[in-house]
Design a protein around this motif. Structure first.
Motif, short mmCIF file in Angstrom:
data_model
loop_
_atom_site.label_atom_id
_atom_site.label_comp_id
_atom_site.label_asym_id
_atom_site.label_seq_id
_atom_site.Cartn_x
_atom_site.Cartn_y
_atom_site.Cartn_z
N ASP A 145 0.96 -1.20 -0.05
CA ASP A 145 0.03 -0.16 0.04
C ASP A 145 0.80 1.17 -0.17
OD1 ASP A 145 -2.59 1.14 -0.30
OD2 ASP A 145 -2.72 1.51 1.76
N THR A 146 2.01 1.14 -0.57
CA THR A 146 2.69 2.45 -0.67
C THR A 146 2.91 2.67 -2.29
OG1 THR A 146 4.34 1.55 1.08
CG2 THR A 146 5.27 3.35 -0.77
N HIS A 147 2.42 3.54 -2.60
CA HIS A 147 2.11 4.17 -3.92
C HIS A 147 2.97 5.51 -4.03
CE1 HIS A 147 -0.97 1.29 -4.51
NE2 HIS A 147 -1.59 1.53 -3.15
N LEU A 148 3.98 5.37 -4.76
CA LEU A 148 4.70 6.76 -5.01
C LEU A 148 4.44 7.19 -6.72
CD1 LEU A 148 8.04 5.06 -3.72
CD2 LEU A 148 6.70 6.43 -2.62
N PRO A 172 7.04 12.42 9.40
CA PRO A 172 5.43 12.84 9.06
C PRO A 172 5.06 14.36 9.08
CG PRO A 172 5.82 10.78 10.76
CD PRO A 172 7.00 11.65 10.44
N GLN A 173 4.37 14.75 8.30
CA GLN A 173 3.74 16.23 8.44
C GLN A 173 3.05 16.01 9.80
OE1 GLN A 173 4.44 18.90 6.50
NE2 GLN A 173 5.96 17.43 5.48
N GLY A 174 2.80 17.27 10.69
CA GLY A 174 2.30 17.49 11.67
C GLY A 174 2.93 16.98 12.81
N THR A 175 4.19 16.80 12.89
CA THR A 175 4.79 16.34 14.08
C THR A 175 5.70 17.28 14.62
OG1 THR A 175 6.62 15.36 12.63
CG2 THR A 175 4.83 13.89 13.36
N GLU A 176 5.69 18.57 14.20
CA GLU A 176 6.61 19.59 14.51
C GLU A 176 6.66 19.93 16.05
OE1 GLU A 176 5.66 19.91 10.39
OE2 GLU A 176 4.40 19.87 12.10
N ASP A 177 5.60 19.69 16.79
CA ASP A 177 5.31 20.15 18.15
C ASP A 177 5.85 18.92 18.86
OD1 ASP A 177 4.90 22.54 17.65
OD2 ASP A 177 2.81 22.18 17.41
N LEU A 178 6.05 17.58 18.30
CA LEU A 178 6.37 16.30 19.22
C LEU A 178 7.56 16.27 19.59
CD1 LEU A 178 4.19 13.52 17.31
CD2 LEU A 178 3.37 15.30 18.98
N ILE A 193 12.63 -0.51 6.77
CA ILE A 193 13.25 -1.17 5.53
C ILE A 193 12.67 -0.55 4.41
CG2 ILE A 193 12.70 -3.45 4.43
CD1 ILE A 193 11.92 -4.59 7.13
N GLY A 194 11.93 0.23 4.29
CA GLY A 194 11.42 1.21 3.14
C GLY A 194 10.24 0.90 2.35
N VAL A 195 9.69 -0.46 2.70
CA VAL A 195 8.52 -0.83 2.21
C VAL A 195 7.08 -0.02 2.34
CG1 VAL A 195 9.15 -3.34 1.77
CG2 VAL A 195 7.93 -2.56 3.72
N THR A 196 7.18 0.84 3.33
CA THR A 196 6.16 1.58 3.78
C THR A 196 6.58 3.05 4.23
OG1 THR A 196 5.93 1.12 6.12
CG2 THR A 196 4.84 -0.20 4.64
N VAL A 197 5.72 4.04 3.99
CA VAL A 197 5.96 5.42 4.58
C VAL A 197 5.16 5.77 5.28
CG1 VAL A 197 6.80 6.37 2.17
CG2 VAL A 197 4.15 6.48 2.73
N LEU A 198 5.68 6.98 6.48
CA LEU A 198 4.82 7.11 7.53
C LEU A 198 3.82 8.03 7.20
CD1 LEU A 198 7.80 7.41 10.12
CD2 LEU A 198 6.16 5.54 9.84
N PRO A 199 2.39 7.77 7.69
CA PRO A 199 1.49 8.75 7.35
C PRO A 199 1.62 10.02 8.06
CG PRO A 199 0.80 7.08 8.97
CD PRO A 199 2.14 6.75 8.56
N TYR A 201 0.59 13.00 10.57
CA TYR A 201 0.35 12.76 11.93
C TYR A 201 -0.86 13.76 12.34
CZ TYR A 201 0.45 13.14 17.30
OH TYR A 201 -0.02 12.93 18.27
N HIS A 202 -2.01 13.33 13.14
CA HIS A 202 -2.81 14.11 13.38
C HIS A 202 -3.15 13.83 15.05
CE1 HIS A 202 -3.96 15.26 9.33
NE2 HIS A 202 -3.76 13.85 8.97
N ALA A 203 -3.16 14.96 15.77
CA ALA A 203 -3.14 14.63 17.16
C ALA A 203 -4.36 13.85 17.59
CB ALA A 203 -2.87 16.02 17.94
N GLY A 204 -4.03 13.18 18.52
CA GLY A 204 -5.31 12.14 18.95
C GLY A 204 -5.82 11.29 17.99
N VAL A 205 -4.99 10.98 16.83
CA VAL A 205 -5.38 9.85 16.00
C VAL A 205 -4.29 9.00 16.03
CG1 VAL A 205 -5.91 9.20 13.68
CG2 VAL A 205 -6.70 11.54 14.54
N THR A 206 -4.22 7.66 16.11
CA THR A 206 -3.60 6.70 16.04
C THR A 206 -3.81 5.87 14.45
OG1 THR A 206 -3.69 6.17 18.60
CG2 THR A 206 -2.76 4.44 17.04
N ALA A 207 -2.50 5.81 14.11
CA ALA A 207 -2.71 5.37 12.80
C ALA A 207 -2.68 3.74 12.72
CB ALA A 207 -1.32 5.69 11.72
#
Length: 207
Positions: A145-148, A172-178, A193-199, A201-207
């Motif tokens: 599910d990694t589409h480049l 990930p975008q949205g992690t500036e304050d973490l 490993i490189g087979v996925t990318v990190l989504p 980040y949205h506070a309060g949401v667990t991927a």
């Protein structure tokens, strides 16, 4: 890609052979029962091992000096934070960017940085992944599910007994304050490993 892997597909290292013999003996003596070994392996695969790599990635995201050292000499940089040992003596870190995506394989066997990423996933050792990701990396990544986009260059790195790789995923975008310890929790084994990318980040949401 290339290099002498130092052993052949299917051949067990001394450590692997001894561990299997020990497990067999303990089971025969009734000292290991049920799925306790599988549970231990699962913990090491999903938690203890990958956590080491995640610590390195998170530190690289927040510390530009460490990131530079990691990309220049990953073995030495990892040792700075207490990561190293057998199967992790010779490490190279490769960085994902908007223009380049890196993915790691071992085409001849299953060389893998155990101290950094824990136990290798089953698919990493399987022949289809080892052969296909070199020939058709974009198609293999899509199965994770990694589409480049077509303008992203995919670089495939072939691990060996002389060299093992760690992918530094994009932050990930949205992690500036973490904080750094919070960032550690976002990093996955498969992203290193490189087979996925990190989504994102949205506070309060667990991927």
């Amino acid at each position: 890609m290339g290099g002498n892997h130092g052993h052949h597909p299917g051949e067990l290292s001394d450590g692997e052979a001894r561990s299997r013999a020990l497990e067999s003996l303990l089971r025969e003596k009734g000292l290991l029962q049920g799925d306790i070994v599988d549970k231990i392996v699962d913990v090491y695969t999903s938690d203890i091992g990958p956590l080491n790599g995640a610590r390195a990635v998170a530190k690289a995201w927040v510390d530009d000096s460490f990131r530079a050292r990691l990309l220049d000499n990953a073995t030495a940089a990892l040792r700075e934070i207490g990561i190293g040992g057998m199967q992790g003596e010779y490490m190279v870190a490769v960085e994902n960017t908007d223009a380049v995506h890196n993915v790691v394989v071992c085409t001849l066997c299953s060389c893998y940085p155990w101290p950094v990423l824990g136990l290798p996933p089953t698919w990493y050792k399987d022949a289809p992944y080892r052969s296909r990701v070199v020939r058709e990396p974009r198609a293999v990544l899509a199965e994770f599910d990694t589409h480049l986009s077509d303008d992203v260059e995919i670089r495939v790195w072939d691990s060996s007994s002389e060299m093992r790789y760690l992918v530094l995923p994009q932050r990930p975008q949205g992690t500036e304050d973490l904080a750094e310890d919070q960032l550690v929790e976002l990093v996955t084994r498969d992203s290193m490993i490189g087979v996925t990318v990190l989504p994102d980040y949205h506070a309060g949401v667990t991927a």
